[in-house]
Design an enzyme around this catalytic site. Structure first.
Site, PDB file in Angstrom:
ATOM      1  N   GLU A 141       0.839  -1.198   0.000  1.00  4.56           N
ATOM      2  CA  GLU A 141       0.000   0.000   0.000  1.00  4.56           C
ATOM      3  C   GLU A 141       0.872   1.245   0.000  1.00  4.56           C
ATOM      4  OE1 GLU A 141      -2.904   2.505   3.015  1.00  4.56           O
ATOM      5  OE2 GLU A 141      -2.416   0.419   3.511  1.00  4.56           O
ATOM      6  N   LYS A 224     -19.380   3.724 -17.329  1.00  3.10           N
ATOM      7  CA  LYS A 224     -18.785   5.022 -17.692  1.00  3.10           C
ATOM      8  C   LYS A 224     -17.340   5.121 -17.202  1.00  3.10           C
ATOM      9  CE  LYS A 224     -19.658   9.999 -17.228  1.00  3.10           C
ATOM     10  NZ  LYS A 224     -20.538  11.023 -16.613  1.00  3.10           N
ATOM     11  N   CYS A 382      -1.172   0.221  30.393  1.00  3.73           N
ATOM     12  CA  CYS A 382       0.063   1.013  30.366  1.00  3.73           C
ATOM     13  C   CYS A 382      -0.036   2.170  31.368  1.00  3.73           C
ATOM     14  CB  CYS A 382       0.341   1.492  28.942  1.00  3.73           C
ATOM     15  SG  CYS A 382       2.029   2.084  28.708  1.00  3.73           S
ATOM     16  N   MET A 385      -2.465   1.435  34.118  1.00  7.15           N
ATOM     17  CA  MET A 385      -1.993   0.626  35.235  1.00  7.15           C
ATOM     18  C   MET A 385      -1.223   1.502  36.218  1.00  7.15           C
ATOM     19  SD  MET A 385       0.498  -2.725  35.353  1.00  7.15           S
ATOM     20  CE  MET A 385       2.062  -2.309  36.126  1.00  7.15           C
ATOM     21  N   HIS A 518       0.332  -3.456  26.041  1.00  5.94           N
ATOM     22  CA  HIS A 518      -0.835  -3.042  25.250  1.00  5.94           C
ATOM     23  C   HIS A 518      -1.499  -4.261  24.612  1.00  5.94           C
ATOM     24  CE1 HIS A 518      -0.276   1.403  25.244  1.00  5.94           C
ATOM     25  NE2 HIS A 518       0.975   1.076  25.477  1.00  5.94           N
ATOM     26  N   GLU A 520      -4.316  -4.522  23.317  1.00  4.41           N
ATOM     27  CA  GLU A 520      -5.144  -4.172  22.155  1.00  4.41           C
ATOM     28  C   GLU A 520      -4.427  -4.444  20.830  1.00  4.41           C
ATOM     29  OE1 GLU A 520      -3.461  -0.044  23.484  1.00  4.41           O
ATOM     30  OE2 GLU A 520      -3.890  -2.014  24.352  1.00  4.41           O
TER      31      GLU A 520
END
Length: 544
Positions: A141, A224, A382, A385, A518, A520
């Site tokens: 990308e 088109k 992080c 905590m 982390h 996540e």
């Protein structure tokens, strides 16, 4: 497969159209066909990496397992594809120019004139190939939009690669905007036409056009666009707004994007895709059985992408629990001792995420105290905590004005501080100091954590040793470890050498957990993450 094949993804008209989601979704379709996929993001800005860029400007900084701070699109890649990114999968113009200048200073070019072509483009091509190594399909990308002065060396590099490699080894997908003009009630294809014209003027012809718009692109507009842009009408794809981002792989599959690209790459004999996981995810997302409300008390609440992986992880946990997660961002700087109850009383759980700097710290401490005293599930990540440690030290251990040396260098009770050295799992001793570069003071990437057997954390992970990703400078001060444990805070996870606190829990609380890493960053929609999954499961049971 003997040789890696490349799919280049470019964008036109405007930025933030969703190239990252398109790249990740195409990757998911190829992975579902049994191919090994690598995803790579090329960023044209001059910063050496996104690590020190403001979340307000650039959104979240994603962290790979090998400790590289990258563009947030790599988060999309890892959530959509079972692929683990490394430092080779994201690079900036700054990194490229830095390397070329280093080469020149070392005398590698033998005194020759250093130019964009071939020196910069050769370095870009080298890095693309390095990031693709070992993959059947490498999806590349290019950040920014075609026509930007910054992105021209990157566009030129992929033009050269498409010329140098066999025709069946490369394909190009171009993402453009098809705006809807409300006043005249018309879809306008002219921006797409101009974008492709610009792309063609740079020597590139797209094999596939992915059109971003609000509603599905009608057949006449597809014809088109195909006519004016010299592509097959079947290769004009509508990537219109969907109810969930996780339905995009299915949306693109329904229009045959993977077949179009496989045909160009001469891979039409690969097996049919298995998409049951994605159908299950979309069904769970769109048909929740419950609802739960979570307060995220943070610093960077003005920009949605600042907590991209966090929001996604909460969403994934909702999918696992068949629940709609209502995430409300609360600006920590606006929380005071007098209004904290009013602001948080309607929520079923509180989460304090990571961050840097002193703004909003006292508000976070009040939010943590509210959750602890009112038996609300509390999840500190992080900085979150560290906030829990400070709050507990002040209000339970009665250490007046306990703080982190990040916020008060003269605090009498530095329960959080800059630990100057620690040993990793390999036995290597890491060092840092206040005078190190901002990036140099960080504990970054995957680090091992040893978990206490009798803890909630062990129950969730079902392991005694885990590896999670870090991005922080300050640590729980080991000198206060015994005092914290005696007061009722259990340090249930430690670094490999046992010196640094990695996970905390509070006894006699329904759900109170903090982690220095982390989690996540390793969540995905098909599995969620064990901590987030349990956090949401517990929050659902709280009646408000």
């Amino acid at each position: 497969m003997a040789q890696t094949k490349y799919i280049f993804i470019t964008g036109g008209v405007v930025s933030s159209l969703g190239k990252g989601i398109a790249a990740a979704s195409i990757g998911a379709l190829f992975e579902a066909r049994g191919l090994k996929v690598s995803l790579n993001k090329l960023d044209p800005y001059i910063n050496v990496d996104p690590g020190t860029m403001s979340p307000f400007q650039h959104g979240e900084v994603f962290v790979t397992n090998d400790g590289t701070e990258t563009d947030l699109d790599l988060g999309h890649y890892e959530r959509f594809v079972r692929f683990q990114a490394t430092k080779k999968n994201n690079f900036t113009a700054g990194k490229v120019y830095e390397k070329v200048i280093q080469n020149e200073r070392r005398g590698d070019y033998l005194g020759g004139t250093v130019q964009v072509i071939p020196h910069i483009t050769d370095e870009i091509k080298r890095r693309i190939k390095e990031g693709a190594k070992g993959a059947d399909i490498a999806i590349v990308e290019i950040g920014g939009t075609v026509g930007d002065i910054e992105s021209q060396p990157f566009i030129e590099s992929i033009r050269q690669m498409m010329l140098e490699l066999p025709s069946s080894n490369t394909a190009l997908a171009h993402l453009t905007l098809v705006p809807y003009i409300q006043v005249s009630e018309e879809l306008k294809t002219k921006p797409t036409q101009h974008s492709v014209k610009e792309l063609r003027s740079l020597g590139l012809q797209p094999d596939c056009l992915i059109c971003r718009l609000e509603k599905e692109l009608p057949h006449d507009e597809k014809k088109k666009i195909a006519l004016f842009c010299s592509v097959d009408p079947k290769s004009v794809i509508s990537m219109h707004d969907a109810e969930t981002v996780y339905s995009i792989p299915l949306l693109l599959y329904a229009q045959g994007v993977d077949k179009i690209l496989l045909k160009k790459l001469n891979l039409s004999k690969v097996k049919s895709p298995r998409l049951n996981d994605w159908k299950r995810v979309v069904d769970a997302k769109l048909n929740p059985k419950k609802k739960v409300s979570i307060a995220v008390v943070g610093k960077y609440v003005d920009l949605k992408d600042s907590y991209k992986s966090l929001n996604e992880a909460l969403d994934h946990a909702g999918i696992v629990n068949l629940a709609k997660v209502d995430i409300q961002m609360i600006d920590a700087a606006k929380i005071t001792k007098t209004n904290v109850s009013k602001l948080l009383k309607s929520f079923q759980a509180v989460l304090v995420p990571g961050g840097f700097g002193s703004r909003g710290i006292e508000g976070m401490i009040y939010a943590c105290q509210f959750a602890r005293e009112n038996k609300l599930p509390y999840f500190g990540i992080c900085l979150g905590m560290q906030i829990a440690i400070i709050e507990f030290s002040r209000n339970i251990l009665k250490l007046k004005n306990a703080n982190s040396t990040e916020f008060n260098t003269k605090t009498k009770h530095p329960v959080i501080g800059l630990v100057t050295e620690w040993k990793d799992a390999s036995g290597k001793t890491e060092h840092r100091s206040e005078r190190s570069d901002l990036g140099g003071t960080m504990r970054l990437g995957g680090q091992q954590c040893l978990i206490k057997k009798s803890s909630l954390s062990h129950k969730l992970y079902k392991k005694l040793t885990i590896t999670e990703r870090h991005r922080h400078r300050y640590e729980v001060n080991p000198e206060y470890k015994n005092e914290l444990i005696a007061g009722g805070m259990d340090i249930v996870g430690t670094s490999f050498d046992g010196n640094l606190a990695e996970m905390i829990e509070i006894k006699n609380h329904p759900w109170f957990l903090g982690c220095q890493f982390h989690p996540e960053f390793t969540s995905n929609p098909r599995d969620g993450h064990p901590i987030f999954n349990d956090f949401i499961a517990k929050a659902i049971k709280i009646k408000r």
